[in-house]
Design a protein around this motif. Structure first.
Motif, mmCIF file in Angstrom:
data_model
loop_
_atom_site.group_PDB
_atom_site.id
_atom_site.type_symbol
_atom_site.label_atom_id
_atom_site.label_comp_id
_atom_site.label_asym_id
_atom_site.label_seq_id
_atom_site.Cartn_x
_atom_site.Cartn_y
_atom_site.Cartn_z
ATOM 1 N N VAL A 150 -6.794 0.998 -1.533
ATOM 2 C CA VAL A 150 -5.765 -0.050 -1.604
ATOM 3 C C VAL A 150 -5.037 -0.163 -0.262
ATOM 4 C CG1 VAL A 150 -3.576 -0.658 -2.657
ATOM 5 C CG2 VAL A 150 -5.454 0.081 -4.074
ATOM 6 N N PHE A 151 -4.761 0.992 0.370
ATOM 7 C CA PHE A 151 -4.116 0.944 1.695
ATOM 8 C C PHE A 151 -4.991 0.181 2.684
ATOM 9 C CE2 PHE A 151 -3.805 2.816 5.939
ATOM 10 C CZ PHE A 151 -2.499 2.497 6.232
ATOM 11 N N LEU A 152 -6.303 0.448 2.655
ATOM 12 C CA LEU A 152 -7.209 -0.257 3.581
ATOM 13 C C LEU A 152 -7.212 -1.754 3.290
ATOM 14 C CD1 LEU A 152 -10.199 2.223 3.719
ATOM 15 C CD2 LEU A 152 -8.272 2.030 5.249
ATOM 16 N N PHE A 167 -4.762 -3.497 2.070
ATOM 17 C CA PHE A 167 -3.509 -4.066 2.579
ATOM 18 C C PHE A 167 -3.610 -4.336 4.074
ATOM 19 C CE2 PHE A 167 -0.489 -2.276 -0.878
ATOM 20 C CZ PHE A 167 -0.937 -3.253 -1.733
ATOM 21 N N ILE A 189 1.679 3.294 -3.588
ATOM 22 C CA ILE A 189 1.154 1.937 -3.425
ATOM 23 C C ILE A 189 2.281 0.917 -3.551
ATOM 24 C CG2 ILE A 189 -0.462 0.259 -4.375
ATOM 25 C CD1 ILE A 189 -2.249 2.497 -5.082
ATOM 26 N N PHE A 228 3.734 0.832 -0.161
ATOM 27 C CA PHE A 228 2.837 0.080 0.733
ATOM 28 C C PHE A 228 3.012 -1.421 0.503
ATOM 29 C CE2 PHE A 228 -0.650 3.562 0.971
ATOM 30 C CZ PHE A 228 0.050 4.173 1.978
ATOM 31 N N ILE A 251 4.174 -3.385 3.669
ATOM 32 C CA ILE A 251 3.150 -4.140 4.383
ATOM 33 C C ILE A 251 3.188 -5.611 3.983
ATOM 34 C CG2 ILE A 251 0.702 -4.354 4.859
ATOM 35 C CD1 ILE A 251 0.392 -1.436 4.442
ATOM 36 N N TYR A 252 3.183 -5.879 2.661
ATOM 37 C CA TYR A 252 3.097 -7.276 2.241
ATOM 38 C C TYR A 252 4.416 -8.006 2.413
ATOM 39 C CZ TYR A 252 -1.438 -8.442 0.503
ATOM 40 O OH TYR A 252 -2.746 -8.789 0.426
ATOM 41 N N THR A 290 -8.371 1.632 10.931
ATOM 42 C CA THR A 290 -7.468 0.498 10.696
ATOM 43 C C THR A 290 -6.685 0.178 11.961
ATOM 44 O OG1 THR A 290 -5.742 1.944 9.868
ATOM 45 C CG2 THR A 290 -7.167 0.924 8.246
#
Lengths: 100, 168
Positions: free
Chosen positions: A62-64, A66, B53, B56, B60-61, B145
């Motif tokens: 899920v982190f990837l 995002f 999550i 995150f 992030i979003y 990433t």
């Protein structure tokens, strides 16, 4: 109905609303945001299953996702800005002649 | 009991945000609808016990992607024709497609109910095993990433500068 099934149902509903938005809206930015809604819906189902299985691999995945979604937006928005600079509108109906 | 009520409450909030995205005229309102949907989803993740999550999602979003989007909306002209007429002429086929897809997925979901996915020996999600696994087993992905983000920055600059870097 158990909890996971309810959440997967919610993800189906959000995905369909996002798809509807991508098809019917005219504004290019709104279409991008509806695509983000679709990504979020899919991530919701992934997180539901990952939480149910107690999987750390799911959370890392899920982190990837995002990060990839952030990268997608960072590329898509300059492209939209370029289109707006050339065509003077955000209306996707005006972007004819984009082929080749 | 409280958890169930909260689950339904945040699910309703997420759906309401998505509906606002479909019917709002101004992109800023669409962005606010999307932000509320994302925050409701973060609350759902926290309810599921995957707090990392949820964090995150917010960072992030909502924190990065949507702030970027709101900035771009503020940059653009508000007298654009697409701000006045919301829907293209694909409204009817689009609604049909979404309805058919929703019905198909709902029928599939109703057929496969209740199967237990938990593997034998699978435990609940905890932060500590995740953190250890994330930086021990997935460190390469984590580093990749950063490479991806560098590539994206370079690509964004290349897109904006265009051919020959006229007016970048």
């Amino acid at each position: 109905m158990d909890r996971s099934q309810f959440l997967v149902g919610l993800s189906v509903a959000l995905f369909c609303l996002g798809l509807l938005g991508v098809i019917v809206r005219r504004n290019a930015l709104v279409m991008l945001m509806c695509m983000e809604l679709m990504v979020n819906a899919v991530v919701l189902s992934l997180v539901t299953y990952a939480a149910r299985a107690g999987s750390t691999a799911g959370a890392a995945y899920v982190f990837l996702i995002f990060v990839v979604a952030a990268a997608e937006i960072a590329i898509a928005i300059p492209i939209v800005l370029l289109l707006v600079r050339q065509r003077r509108t955000l209306d996707v109906g005006a972007y004819t002649g984009l082929g080749g | 009991m409280t958890e169930t009520v909260l689950l339904y409450l945040f699910s309703a909030a997420a759906l309401a945000g998505a509906v606002v995205m479909l019917i709002a005229r101004h992109p800023m309102r669409v962005a606010l609808g999307l932000i509320s949907t994302m925050l409701a989803l973060a609350c759902l993740y926290a309810l599921l016990g995957v707090h990392v999550i949820a964090v995150f999602q917010v960072l992030i979003y909502v924190g990065a992607v949507m702030v970027f989007m709101v900035f771009v909306i503020m940059l653009l002209d508000t007298r654009d024709p697409s701000f006045v007429a919301r829907y293209s002429r694909l409204l009817l086929p689009g609604a049909l497609t979404a309805a058919v897809l929703a019905a198909t997925l709902a029928a599939l979901l109703a057929r496969h109910h209740g199967g237990r996915l938990r593997p034998p020996g699978g435990a609940d999600f905890h932060l500590q095993p995740f953190s250890v696994a994330f930086l021990r087993d997935y460190w390469l992905h984590f580093e990749l990433t950063s490479v991806l983000l560098v590539v994206v920055v370079v690509a964004a600059i290349a897109v904006i500068r265009g051919r020959g870097g006229r007016d970048g």
